[in-house]
Structures are given as C-alpha cells and as structure tokens.
Design a protein around this motif. Sequence first.
Motif, short mmCIF file in Angstrom:
data_model
loop_
_atom_site.label_atom_id
_atom_site.label_comp_id
_atom_site.label_asym_id
_atom_site.label_seq_id
_atom_site.Cartn_x
_atom_site.Cartn_y
_atom_site.Cartn_z
N MET A 165 0.84 -1.19 0.00
CA MET A 165 0.00 0.00 0.00
C MET A 165 0.88 1.25 0.00
N PRO A 166 1.57 1.51 -1.10
CA PRO A 166 2.58 2.58 -1.12
C PRO A 166 2.05 3.98 -0.85
N ASN A 167 0.79 4.27 -1.19
CA ASN A 167 0.24 5.62 -0.99
C ASN A 167 -0.66 5.72 0.23
N CYS A 168 -0.80 4.63 0.96
CA CYS A 168 -1.65 4.60 2.15
C CYS A 168 -0.78 4.60 3.40
N THR A 169 -1.06 5.51 4.31
CA THR A 169 -0.27 5.59 5.54
C THR A 169 -0.91 4.85 6.70
N LEU A 170 -2.07 4.24 6.48
CA LEU A 170 -2.73 3.50 7.54
C LEU A 170 -1.97 2.21 7.83
N THR A 171 -1.94 1.83 9.09
CA THR A 171 -1.30 0.58 9.47
C THR A 171 -2.29 -0.57 9.36
N GLN A 172 -1.78 -1.77 9.30
CA GLN A 172 -2.66 -2.93 9.25
C GLN A 172 -3.48 -3.02 10.52
N GLU A 173 -2.91 -2.59 11.64
CA GLU A 173 -3.64 -2.62 12.91
C GLU A 173 -4.85 -1.69 12.85
N GLN A 174 -4.68 -0.51 12.25
CA GLN A 174 -5.81 0.41 12.11
C GLN A 174 -6.90 -0.18 11.23
N ILE A 175 -6.50 -0.78 10.13
CA ILE A 175 -7.46 -1.41 9.23
C ILE A 175 -8.19 -2.55 9.92
N ASP A 176 -7.42 -3.38 10.64
CA ASP A 176 -8.02 -4.53 11.33
C ASP A 176 -9.02 -4.08 12.39
N ARG A 177 -8.72 -2.99 13.09
CA ARG A 177 -9.65 -2.48 14.10
C ARG A 177 -10.97 -2.06 13.46
N ALA A 178 -10.87 -1.40 12.32
CA ALA A 178 -12.08 -0.96 11.62
C ALA A 178 -12.89 -2.14 11.10
N VAL A 179 -12.20 -3.13 10.55
CA VAL A 179 -12.89 -4.33 10.05
C VAL A 179 -13.59 -5.05 11.19
N SER A 180 -12.91 -5.16 12.35
CA SER A 180 -13.50 -5.83 13.51
C SER A 180 -14.74 -5.09 13.98
N PHE A 181 -14.67 -3.77 14.01
CA PHE A 181 -15.81 -2.97 14.45
C PHE A 181 -16.98 -3.10 13.47
N HIS A 182 -16.66 -3.02 12.18
CA HIS A 182 -17.71 -3.04 11.16
C HIS A 182 -18.29 -4.43 10.95
N GLY A 183 -17.46 -5.45 11.09
CA GLY A 183 -17.94 -6.82 10.95
C GLY A 183 -17.51 -7.53 9.69
N HIS A 184 -17.06 -6.79 8.68
CA HIS A 184 -16.56 -7.40 7.45
C HIS A 184 -15.80 -6.35 6.64
N GLU A 185 -15.05 -6.82 5.66
CA GLU A 185 -14.36 -5.91 4.75
C GLU A 185 -15.22 -5.70 3.52
N CYS A 186 -15.26 -4.47 3.05
CA CYS A 186 -16.04 -4.17 1.85
C CYS A 186 -15.54 -2.85 1.26
N PRO A 187 -15.86 -2.59 0.00
CA PRO A 187 -15.41 -1.35 -0.65
C PRO A 187 -15.83 -0.09 0.11
N GLY A 188 -17.04 -0.08 0.64
CA GLY A 188 -17.50 1.10 1.37
C GLY A 188 -16.62 1.40 2.58
N LEU A 189 -16.25 0.36 3.30
CA LEU A 189 -15.38 0.55 4.46
C LEU A 189 -14.03 1.10 4.04
N TRP A 190 -13.49 0.59 2.94
CA TRP A 190 -12.18 1.07 2.48
C TRP A 190 -12.23 2.57 2.15
N ILE A 191 -13.32 2.99 1.53
CA ILE A 191 -13.47 4.42 1.20
C ILE A 191 -13.47 5.25 2.48
#
Length: 204
Positions: free
Chosen positions: A1-27
């Motif tokens: 993810m060369p242009n993304c400064t988010l860490t995998q931990e941040q992404i994982d926290r959001a996925v855990s909170f939301h319940g699944h990964e999806c395009p809307g969450l990524w946006i």
Amino acid sequence: MPNCTLTQEQIDRAVSFHGHECPGLWIGLRAAELCLRELGHNDEIPIIAVVETDMCGVDGIQVLTGCTLGKGNLIHKDLGKTAFSFYRTTDNKALRAVFHREAMGPEGQELRDLMKKVFAGTASEDEQHRAKSLKAQARQRVFEAPLDDLFTVAAPAQPAPRSAKILDSLTCSACGESTMESRTRRFAGETYCIPCFADVEQKV
C-alpha cells in the motif's frame, strides 16, 4: 500500500468494528486517513465529522478519527452522497472530501451489481468467485491510490456545526416519555415528542 499511511492494525480495528471488509469501508478508511493527515485526531484536538451517507465507510471514520455518533461530533446528513466533511474547531480549518466513483476502476459497476446478488443470496457460484476476484482488485486499487486520486477535496460550503450540548428533557403530554428538549414540538400549549406530534397533526 505505497500511498496509504494506515497501518494494518488500524485497518483490522475498523474491520473488527464493522464486521466485514467491503469497498465502502475502504473508502471511509481513506477519508479518515485524509482527516488524520490534514486535521489530526479528535483525541488530540476537537474534530467534528459530517457524513452525507449512511454507508459502511462511516464506521471506518468513527474508528479512526474518534468522531462518533454517541459523542455528538459525528453528524449524519441523509443526502446519499459519498462525501465527508471534517472541521477542526480550534482554528476553523476544514475540508470536504467527495469520493470519485471512477476510482473503483472499470470493474466498479460490475462489482456493485455482483455484490447486490451476493448480499441477496442470489449469486451463482461463478458470480461469487467473480465478485471475490473483483473485490480483491478494488481493495488493492483503493489502498494503493493517492488520496488526491480518490477524493475531490475543497473547503466545505457550510460552517462547522455547533458542538454537542447537554440539553434538558421534557415529558411528552401524550405518551409520557422523556424527550430531549430540542426534539420536542409545541401544539396548543402542550409539549409532544415527534411521533406523538405527528399523530396530533393527523387528527387536526
């Protein structure tokens, strides 16, 4: 993810909170990243977020920016736009980010159509595999893109909403339930909650 400064931990926290990964969450995650880069985090300095959609990305914004519905510094406007405004109240710095739908790539519409079938339970096995493949491509595209390629960013047309306030509660004359003062209605000298006020209006 060369242009993304988010860490995998941040992404994982959001996925855990939301319940699944999806395009809307990524946006929403990339919009939150923009807020963090330009304005900071609500834990460090007061931030207000205004979202013009109720899509999945709102959860990413809540998790990463510290702006939440319960704290009153995340405001939902039901406009159906993939647009997010952020306000830093200490110096009035603000931005509004509108997502470029074409940033999902040429497969974006096909993926949306397939995801509708997947969620409805009507997708064939081949369609499910195709949706999974397109989803992986879209994820890579969204997380690898520069933020400027994902969003049109400009100053919000509207001023910052007022900060959340603790208001009195009043008792509805019809149902007897306690209701926040700002959500009550007055009619013929009586105080009503919104549903009861609607019933009174129908009877008049």
